[in-house]
Each structure stands twice: as C-alpha cells, then as structure tokens.
Write a protein that holds these residues in place. Structure first.
Motif, PDB file in Angstrom:
ATOM      1  N   GLU A 197      -0.422   1.611  10.728  1.00 20.64           N
ATOM      2  CA  GLU A 197      -1.402   1.739  11.816  1.00 20.64           C
ATOM      3  C   GLU A 197      -2.829   1.578  11.286  1.00 20.64           C
ATOM      4  O   GLU A 197      -3.668   0.938  11.916  1.00 20.64           O
ATOM      5  N   THR A 198      -3.097   2.131  10.130  1.00 23.31           N
ATOM      6  CA  THR A 198      -4.419   1.980   9.516  1.00 23.31           C
ATOM      7  C   THR A 198      -4.675   0.520   9.173  1.00 23.31           C
ATOM      8  O   THR A 198      -5.761  -0.004   9.431  1.00 23.31           O
TER       9      THR A 198
ATOM     10  N   TYR B  26       0.857  -1.180   0.000  1.00 26.99           N
ATOM     11  CA  TYR B  26       0.000   0.000   0.000  1.00 26.99           C
ATOM     12  C   TYR B  26       0.894   1.232   0.000  1.00 26.99           C
ATOM     13  O   TYR B  26       1.653   1.443   0.939  1.00 26.99           O
TER      14      TYR B  26
ATOM     15  N   LYS C 113      -5.746  -1.580  12.079  1.00 28.12           N
ATOM     16  CA  LYS C 113      -7.153  -1.427  12.460  1.00 28.12           C
ATOM     17  C   LYS C 113      -8.052  -2.367  11.654  1.00 28.12           C
ATOM     18  O   LYS C 113      -9.086  -2.813  12.146  1.00 28.12           O
TER      19      LYS C 113
ATOM     20  N   VAL D 211      -1.187   4.097   2.444  1.00 29.50           N
ATOM     21  CA  VAL D 211      -1.868   3.658   3.660  1.00 29.50           C
ATOM     22  C   VAL D 211      -0.790   3.295   4.667  1.00 29.50           C
ATOM     23  O   VAL D 211       0.107   2.515   4.360  1.00 29.50           O
ATOM     24  N   ASP D 212      -0.877   3.862   5.866  1.00 28.64           N
ATOM     25  CA  ASP D 212       0.156   3.562   6.859  1.00 28.64           C
ATOM     26  C   ASP D 212      -0.156   2.258   7.600  1.00 28.64           C
ATOM     27  O   ASP D 212      -1.265   1.738   7.550  1.00 28.64           O
TER      28      ASP D 212
END
Length: 85
Positions: A55-56, A49, A59, A52-53
C-alpha cells in the motif's frame, strides 16, 4: 515483503543509479534487486522491500510511472503479494 516492478530499465543501469533516481522522488531504498531480461526490448527490474508494505509503494507509484529516464519511458507497478503456501 513487497515488490515493485520497473519496466524499460536496461541491464547496464546500476542499483546505485536506480536508488538515486528513486530517492529523488521520495521512494524508500530497496533491499534487493533482480534484473529481468525482456523479450527483446522491455527489460526491467524487480525491487524487493522487506519493511515496506504494498500500500505504501502504491502511494509512491504515480510519482515515477511513465517518466522518461535513461532514454526510456519507464513503467512502474506494485506486484501482487504472493502467497507463501
């Protein structure tokens, strides 16, 4: 850039099938895919990605981790960020 590992994905599963599956559970579309042959019974994919980091992705991970899909229980992990040094 972040990466998501999905284990127990057979090599004949197409990127489109993976995108459709992930999309059902709200995951963003990946930018690239790398198929990783397993040592016999555990092939997988690494999804990359660009925007998109990690951490995301963490989740979203519980939404699909240990799900039964395509005759396998899949294992999902956000890969640690690699240093570019």
């Amino acid at each position: 850039m972040s990466h998501l590992w999905i284990g127990n994905i057979e090599a004949d599963v197409t990127p489109e099938e993976i995108k459709e599956f992930l999309g059902k559970y709200g995951l963003p579309p990946f930018d690239s895919i790398q198929y990783v042959p397993g040592s016999g019974e555990r092939p997988g994919v690494i999804l990359s990605y660009e925007n998109v980091d990690a951490e995301t992705l963490r989740k979203f991970q519980p939404r699909i981790h240990n799900m039964f899909w395509k005759n396998h229980s899949i294992v999902v992990q956000v890969m640690p960020t690699r240093s570019e040094e």
